[in-house]
Design a protein around this motif. Structure first.
Motif, PDB file in Angstrom:
ATOM      1  N   ASN A   1      55.382  39.954  51.445  1.00 38.73           N
ATOM      2  CA  ASN A   1      54.562  38.825  50.489  1.00 38.73           C
ATOM      3  C   ASN A   1      54.671  37.693  51.606  1.00 38.73           C
ATOM      4  O   ASN A   1      55.258  36.577  51.066  1.00 38.73           O
ATOM      5  N   THR A   2      54.242  37.567  52.767  1.00 49.07           N
ATOM      6  CA  THR A   2      54.340  36.548  53.546  1.00 49.07           C
ATOM      7  C   THR A   2      53.203  36.114  54.427  1.00 49.07           C
ATOM      8  O   THR A   2      52.283  36.831  54.329  1.00 49.07           O
ATOM      9  N   TYR A   3      53.375  35.048  55.044  1.00 52.08           N
ATOM     10  CA  TYR A   3      52.123  34.397  55.758  1.00 52.08           C
ATOM     11  C   TYR A   3      51.575  35.104  56.827  1.00 52.08           C
ATOM     12  O   TYR A   3      50.348  34.940  57.094  1.00 52.08           O
TER      13      TYR A   3
ATOM     14  N   GLN B   1      47.272  40.914  52.922  1.00 45.56           N
ATOM     15  CA  GLN B   1      47.737  41.422  51.574  1.00 45.56           C
ATOM     16  C   GLN B   1      46.763  42.506  50.956  1.00 45.56           C
ATOM     17  O   GLN B   1      46.111  42.235  50.220  1.00 45.56           O
TER      18      GLN B   1
ATOM     19  N   PRO C   1      55.174  28.412  61.138  1.00 46.27           N
ATOM     20  CA  PRO C   1      55.855  29.019  59.833  1.00 46.27           C
ATOM     21  C   PRO C   1      57.334  28.689  59.740  1.00 46.27           C
ATOM     22  O   PRO C   1      57.782  28.838  58.583  1.00 46.27           O
TER      23      PRO C   1
ATOM     24  N   ARG D   1      55.856  29.051  51.651  1.00 44.63           N
ATOM     25  CA  ARG D   1      56.524  30.396  52.169  1.00 44.63           C
ATOM     26  C   ARG D   1      55.492  31.485  52.165  1.00 44.63           C
ATOM     27  O   ARG D   1      55.887  32.509  52.920  1.00 44.63           O
ATOM     28  N   HIS D   2      54.390  31.496  51.339  1.00 46.55           N
ATOM     29  CA  HIS D   2      53.500  32.593  51.450  1.00 46.55           C
ATOM     30  C   HIS D   2      52.337  32.312  52.364  1.00 46.55           C
ATOM     31  O   HIS D   2      51.560  33.130  52.293  1.00 46.55           O
ATOM     32  N   GLY D   3      52.322  31.270  53.110  1.00 48.58           N
ATOM     33  CA  GLY D   3      51.117  31.057  53.983  1.00 48.58           C
ATOM     34  C   GLY D   3      50.247  30.268  53.256  1.00 48.58           C
ATOM     35  O   GLY D   3      50.388  29.547  51.964  1.00 48.58           O
TER      36      GLY D   3
ATOM     37  N   ASP E   1      46.708  30.869  52.493  1.00 45.88           N
ATOM     38  CA  ASP E   1      45.571  31.289  51.744  1.00 45.88           C
ATOM     39  C   ASP E   1      45.774  31.785  50.282  1.00 45.88           C
ATOM     40  O   ASP E   1      46.528  32.621  49.779  1.00 45.88           O
TER      41      ASP E   1
ATOM     42  N   PHE F   1      47.541  34.458  48.362  1.00 48.81           N
ATOM     43  CA  PHE F   1      48.942  34.057  47.901  1.00 48.81           C
ATOM     44  C   PHE F   1      48.878  32.977  46.834  1.00 48.81           C
ATOM     45  O   PHE F   1      48.551  31.959  46.974  1.00 48.81           O
TER      46      PHE F   1
END
Ligand code: SF4
Lengths: 208, 170
Positions: free
Chosen positions: A129-131, A135, B152, B159-161, B163, B167
């Motif tokens: 669950n990351t950049y 997803q 990043p 932390r999750h980016g 978008d 997220f």
């Protein structure tokens, strides 16, 4: 070793799918029977395109090798050319840098085509669950079957394939039904407030 | 092993004088602290060292110290980033670390002329931390897509980016 299957004359081996074909071939004159015959041929010759990017692809190898062996169901050849395949099996983590490649390979496959999403990573991004990780591949391509697991057992993916065969056997106008499926995918994304990331189709990657 | 590195650090100190801010030994081994402007001087002196020439750059990386004190309770370093060069001497079979503090937005000198392996390491630092290197022949992203926004491994990167559709922001 010399046992004959019950109900069969001695020496004659019954192969269920062939019996099905013979039965279909006998009433080819009836309306709709040509489609059924074509469907029979199609469902027993799904050629998988393995889009393996991570550990799930290792499990996919187990599916192709002797213990589970998807060639028993006609998925005889695992082809690495999208032009020769009609079933894409996405096995592994799709990072956002890979996403346009996935979409491009999907677009290169000839119609009709199906997609099985194998494993949590391609279903939802999984534990990543990351950049950098997409997803869920359904943000960029429509998915027919999602197989849960990290990784799923090969049997689970074979189950998805058998379900797909059942679905194919029921088709009447396959091109139209694939079209409807894709439209429903876009509608579903919109209903969830997401935009399809299909912009990357045209080389634009802004929204990724 | 660390005596060799200690001796090399001593020779570096006598060659560069005040430019060497500090020589310490921690769990990594011998660490030499220099100013960001003196990185190349330190690296080239160590590379040309008579007894244990540090002829290999094993790795070069950076640390972002933002929120360090809040999160750990340890003293906050003054500069935002640290650059860390991990050198190895093949003939002396010993390691030495060169550390330099670098402020946000400051440009560091590129070590590509000295060590070819610095090329990708510096590109990685640029990709992940946004640190710019002057004199680098090809400073562009190495891991992430070319149009990725942000860096990043900076501690202020979400932390999750970025978008919100993928997220939901916390
Ligand atoms: S779902 Fe699990 S096994 Fe499959 S690719 Fe992701 S991390 Fe690997």
């Amino acid at each position: 070793m010399n046992q004959t299957p019950p109900g069969n004359p001695a020496g004659q081996v019954s192969i269920a799918s062939l019996d099905e074909a013979v039965a279909l071939a006998k009433n080819l004159k009836e309306p709709g029977s040509i489609e059924q015959f074509v469907n029979w041929a199609r469902k027993h010759s799904l050629w998988p395109m393995p889009f393996g990017t991570a550990c799930c692809a290792i499990e996919f190898m187990g599916m192709v090798s002797s213990t589970v062996d998807i060639s028993r169901f006609g998925a005889e050849f695992v082809r690495f050319s999208p032009r020769q395949c009609d079933l894409m099996i996405v096995a592994g983590t799709i990072v956002s840098k890979m996403a346009p490649v996935l979409r491009k390979i999907y677009d290169q496959m000839a119609e009709p085509k199906w997609v099985i999403s194998m494993g949590s990573c391609s279903n939802t991004g999984g534990m990543f669950n990351t950049y950098s990780v997409l997803q869920g591949i359904d943000r960029i391509i429509p998915v027919d079957y999602y197989v849960p697991g990290c990784p799923p057992r090969p049997e689970a993916v074979v189950y998805a394939m058998l379900e797909l065969q059942k679905q194919i056997a029921k088709e009447t106008d396959i091109m139209k039904s694939r079209e409807h499926f894709r439209e429903a995918w876009v509608r579903g994304l919109k209903a969830r407030g997401q935009t399809p990331k299909s912009q990357i189709l045209h080389g634009k990657r802004e929204s990724l | 092993m660390s005596e060799l590195a200690q001796k090399a650090a001593g020779r570096l100190k006598s060659a560069l004088g005040k430019k060497v801010l500090e020589i310490l030994e921690d769990e990594r081994g011998v660490v030499v602290r220099v100013g960001a402007a003196d990185i190349l001087a330190a690296l080239s002196t160590l590379k040309a060292d008579g007894e244990t020439p540090f002829d290999m750059l094993s790795s070069a990386t950076a640390i972002d110290w933002l929120h360090w004190q809040e999160e750990t309770g340890l003293p906050q370093p003054k500069a935002r980033f640290s650059l860390i060069y991990n050198l190895y001497s093949i003939s002396g079979q010993t390691r030495i670390f060169v550390e330099a503090a670098l402020g946000d937005g400051q440009t560091a000198p590129s070590a590509v002329e000295l060590y070819a392996s610095a090329n990708w390491a510096e590109r990685e630092m640029f990709d992940m931390f946004g640190i710019k290197f002057s004199g680098h022949p090809d400073l562009r992203r190495i891991y992430l897509a070319d149009d990725f926004e942000g860096h990043p491994l900076r501690k202020d990167f979400p932390r999750h980016g970025r978008d919100p559709q993928d997220f939901p922001q916390e």
